[in-house]
Design an enzyme around this catalytic site. Structure first.
Site, mmCIF file in Angstrom:
data_model
loop_
_atom_site.group_PDB
_atom_site.id
_atom_site.type_symbol
_atom_site.label_atom_id
_atom_site.label_comp_id
_atom_site.label_asym_id
_atom_site.label_seq_id
_atom_site.Cartn_x
_atom_site.Cartn_y
_atom_site.Cartn_z
ATOM 1 N N PRO A 160 79.431 -12.405 -53.165
ATOM 2 C CA PRO A 160 79.689 -10.799 -52.815
ATOM 3 C C PRO A 160 78.214 -10.084 -52.713
ATOM 4 C CG PRO A 160 79.564 -11.550 -55.300
ATOM 5 C CD PRO A 160 79.461 -12.732 -54.476
ATOM 6 N N GLY A 161 78.453 -9.094 -51.947
ATOM 7 C CA GLY A 161 77.167 -8.302 -51.546
ATOM 8 C C GLY A 161 77.540 -6.961 -51.701
ATOM 9 N N ARG A 162 78.453 -6.329 -51.147
ATOM 10 C CA ARG A 162 78.939 -4.803 -51.252
ATOM 11 C C ARG A 162 79.596 -4.647 -52.684
ATOM 12 N NH1 ARG A 162 81.115 -2.164 -46.846
ATOM 13 N NH2 ARG A 162 81.665 -4.203 -46.087
ATOM 14 N N TYR A 193 81.807 2.486 -38.299
ATOM 15 C CA TYR A 193 83.108 1.772 -38.475
ATOM 16 C C TYR A 193 84.071 3.100 -39.018
ATOM 17 C CZ TYR A 193 79.643 -1.631 -39.857
ATOM 18 O OH TYR A 193 78.654 -2.732 -39.769
ATOM 19 N N CYS A 247 70.246 13.737 -32.923
ATOM 20 C CA CYS A 247 70.685 14.281 -31.853
ATOM 21 C C CYS A 247 71.651 13.568 -30.979
ATOM 22 C CB CYS A 247 69.635 14.157 -30.725
ATOM 23 S SG CYS A 247 68.440 15.643 -30.976
ATOM 24 N N TYR A 301 74.716 -1.799 -47.257
ATOM 25 C CA TYR A 301 74.799 -1.843 -46.008
ATOM 26 C C TYR A 301 74.376 -0.214 -45.311
ATOM 27 C CZ TYR A 301 77.224 -5.974 -46.292
ATOM 28 O OH TYR A 301 77.532 -7.258 -46.629
HETATM 29 N N1 LLP Z 1 78.882 -13.978 -46.901
HETATM 30 C C1 LLP Z 1 78.896 -13.911 -45.438
HETATM 31 C C2 LLP Z 1 78.870 -15.332 -44.849
HETATM 32 C C3 LLP Z 1 78.981 -12.708 -44.775
HETATM 33 O O1 LLP Z 1 79.045 -12.841 -43.569
HETATM 34 C C4 LLP Z 1 78.922 -11.452 -45.493
HETATM 35 C C5 LLP Z 1 79.053 -10.176 -44.876
HETATM 36 C C6 LLP Z 1 79.034 -11.662 -47.111
HETATM 37 C C7 LLP Z 1 79.024 -12.814 -47.467
HETATM 38 C C8 LLP Z 1 78.947 -10.356 -47.927
HETATM 39 O O2 LLP Z 1 79.958 -9.592 -47.646
HETATM 40 P P1 LLP Z 1 80.413 -8.298 -48.743
HETATM 41 O O3 LLP Z 1 80.741 -8.922 -49.899
HETATM 42 O O4 LLP Z 1 79.121 -7.555 -48.777
HETATM 43 O O5 LLP Z 1 81.359 -7.373 -47.959
HETATM 44 N N2 LLP Z 1 77.964 -3.996 -42.036
HETATM 45 C C9 LLP Z 1 79.195 -4.073 -42.391
HETATM 46 C C10 LLP Z 1 79.400 -5.333 -43.399
HETATM 47 C C11 LLP Z 1 78.941 -6.633 -42.520
HETATM 48 C C12 LLP Z 1 79.316 -7.717 -43.658
HETATM 49 C C13 LLP Z 1 78.893 -8.908 -42.888
HETATM 50 N N3 LLP Z 1 78.719 -10.316 -43.454
HETATM 51 C C14 LLP Z 1 79.765 -2.746 -43.344
HETATM 52 O O6 LLP Z 1 78.816 -2.022 -43.296
HETATM 53 O O7 LLP Z 1 80.608 -2.620 -43.636
#
Ligand code: LLP
Length: 463
Positions: A321-323, A364, A391, A421
């Site tokens: 998890p990141g987000r 998005y 701009c 992000y």
């Molecule tokens: N693991 C892998 C292999 C990934 O590709 C990603 C995200 C994550 C974990 C983490 O995902 P999360 O839990 O943060 O959703 N820029 C886009 C999101 C791109 C995510 C790319 N991969 C946004 O702002 O929504």
């Protein structure tokens, strides 16, 4: 109420096309706990505070725009994920959501592992003391230099993304006299976004090796035949901002199917399965994310059930998890500049940042919330679009929202759930100076990523 009472814009009731826009919230001053970091509240004067510090003070000390991050909330969420998955599983924070050295230290202290997807994310992690064996290295086009750096450092896992990379990593590991632990990232034909998932689509993408047509099985054969590599598991990541767990169910079913085939063909039971990240957060009051313990329970049960059916020992699960960890912990603080009411349409509220600090709305069509933060107001709700100073007409931060009709230049507004992000995807468009990240904890605020300066930008411009 007469329109003159709302110099900043027309009243909601005057302009809203029926059924087209969300209804204004009952109380514009209320802060929905779902979208705000945990210590955010209003003080007696109506000023939004975080960790007990009023945003007016933060703006004075650190200027705007600024990302304000609630450290105690970050740590609590990281800990909740760690606790939910327990000691038989691993939680890898996805650094791409937001990474800096302070974050690495917090993760380290809270017992999380870390995913990186570039040599410089790796450098950040190592420079802040994350033990290499707790780092996983991702990416669809890792350079040989990056791979060498990762193997040399002793990263715990490289996630292989192609046939060519398999050979490259094996070669480098052998040159360095190492046996590198690897997982293979497979695409399982599942794509999940928010409430929807598609179970028979989306192998047409740059990441991973498709299960379809036996390609992933072939990758396994090759990896098992290479001395420099130790295959520990299979990796799958199915999408972003997911609330519905059924996508994971299909993915786990298909990955476990591959594990079973590997056992049948090679006589090995791989000890690990990684289900990726992608768990959703609340950007607006309409979003209802699940708690980490519910997610952990669901994923653990799904994998156990699938493995039992395939008569496999349950592998060690990891998630990324990141987000879901950093997203809700920060908000962006802006100062209101020009306010432009467009007759019969809406009011455009310009802030001192924009798509350079939050590209997600433009890229998005992401939805965000917003609140007047430097005071409360009893004025009528006004339909606004919060826009930046760039701009570009697509330079929108919050597409549809309500702010009090007496909003005025100089007011501070805050956009919650910008921890993930936003800073990590920030740009210098129009030579914008990327905002600082200010961490607040126990009544103290400190800069963990400083604001860029004109000198920073000019130093790069060596012509
Ligand atoms: N693991 C892998 C292999 C990934 O590709 C990603 C995200 C994550 C974990 C983490 O995902 P999360 O839990 O943060 O959703 N820029 C886009 C999101 C791109 C995510 C790319 N991969 C946004 O702002 O929504």
């Amino acid at each position: 109420m007469s329109r003159s009472a709302h110099p900043a814009g027309p009243r909601h009731a005057d302009v809203l096309p029926e059924g087209h826009f969300p209804a204004p919230p009952a109380d514009l001053n209320a802060l929905d706990a779902k979208v705000w970091a945990r210590t955010v509240e209003r003080d007696q004067d109506g000023v939004v505070t975080v960790g007990g510090i009023p945003v007016t003070r933060l703006a004075e000390e650190f200027q705007t725009p600024a990302y304000i991050l609630d450290e105690s909330d970050f740590r609590a969420r990281a800990r909740a994920w760690r606790t939910a998955f327990g000691h038989d599983a691993d939680v890898f924070y996805a650094g791409k959501a937001f990474l800096c050295r302070a974050v690495v230290r917090w993760l380290n202290e809270e017992g999380l592992n870390l995913d990186v997807c570039s040599g410089t994310e790796l450098a950040t992690a190592l420079s802040a003391g994350m033990p290499a064996e707790r780092i996983a290295f991702h990416g669809n086009n890792k350079t040989s230099a990056e791979i060498r750096r990762a193997v040399e450092a002793g990263v715990g896992r490289i996630v292989l993304d192609s046939f060519q990379e398999t050979v490259r990593v094996a070669h480098i590991a052998q040159q360095l006299g190492r046996r590198q632990k690897v997982q293979i990232r497979v695409t399982v034909g599942v794509e999940a976004h928010t409430h929807e998932f598609i179970a028979t689509a989306h192998e047409d993408q740059k990441f991973g090796i498709p299960l379809a047509g036996g390609q992933a099985a072939e990758a396994v054969r090759r990896v098992l035949g290479l001395d420099g590599l130790e295959l520990t598991g299979i990796h799958s990541h199915i999408g972003s901002q997911i609330f519905d767990m059924s996508g994971f169910e299909v993915a786990a079913h298909r990955v476990v199917g591959l594990l079973r085939d590997i056992r049948d063909e090679h006589g090995v039971e791989l000890p690990e399965i990684d289900l990726g990240g992608g768990l959703g957060i609340a950007y607006t009051s309409d979003d209802d994310p699940r708690e980490p313990h519910e997610i952990a329970k669901a994923l653990t049960e799904i994998v156990a059930r699938e493995c039992e059916a395939a008569r496999l020992r349950t592998p060690r699960i990891s998630v990324e998890p990141g987000r879901a960890i950093v997203g809700p912990t920060a908000f962006t603080l802006y100062e209101v500049g020009t306010i432009k009411p467009l007759q019969g349409l809406r009011t455009y509220v310009s802030v001192d940042g924009g798509m350079s600090d939050n590209i997600r709305t433009a890229l998005y069509d992401a939805e965000y919330s917003v609140a007047l933060a430097s005071r409360t107001s009893d004025a009528e709700p006004m339909l606004v679009r919060v826009v930046g100073k760039h701009c570009e007409s697509g330079d929108i931060v919050v597409k549809d929202a309500f702010l009090p009709g007496d909003l005025a230049p100089g007011d501070l507004i805050a956009v919650p759930a910008t921890g993930a992000y936003c800073r990590s995807m920030a740009s210098n468009y129009n030579h914008a100076l990327r905002p600082p990240v200010v961490a607040v904890s126990d009544g103290e605020a400190r800069v963990i990523v400083r604001r860029e300066t004109e000198e920073d930008l000019l130093r790069l411009d060596v012509g």
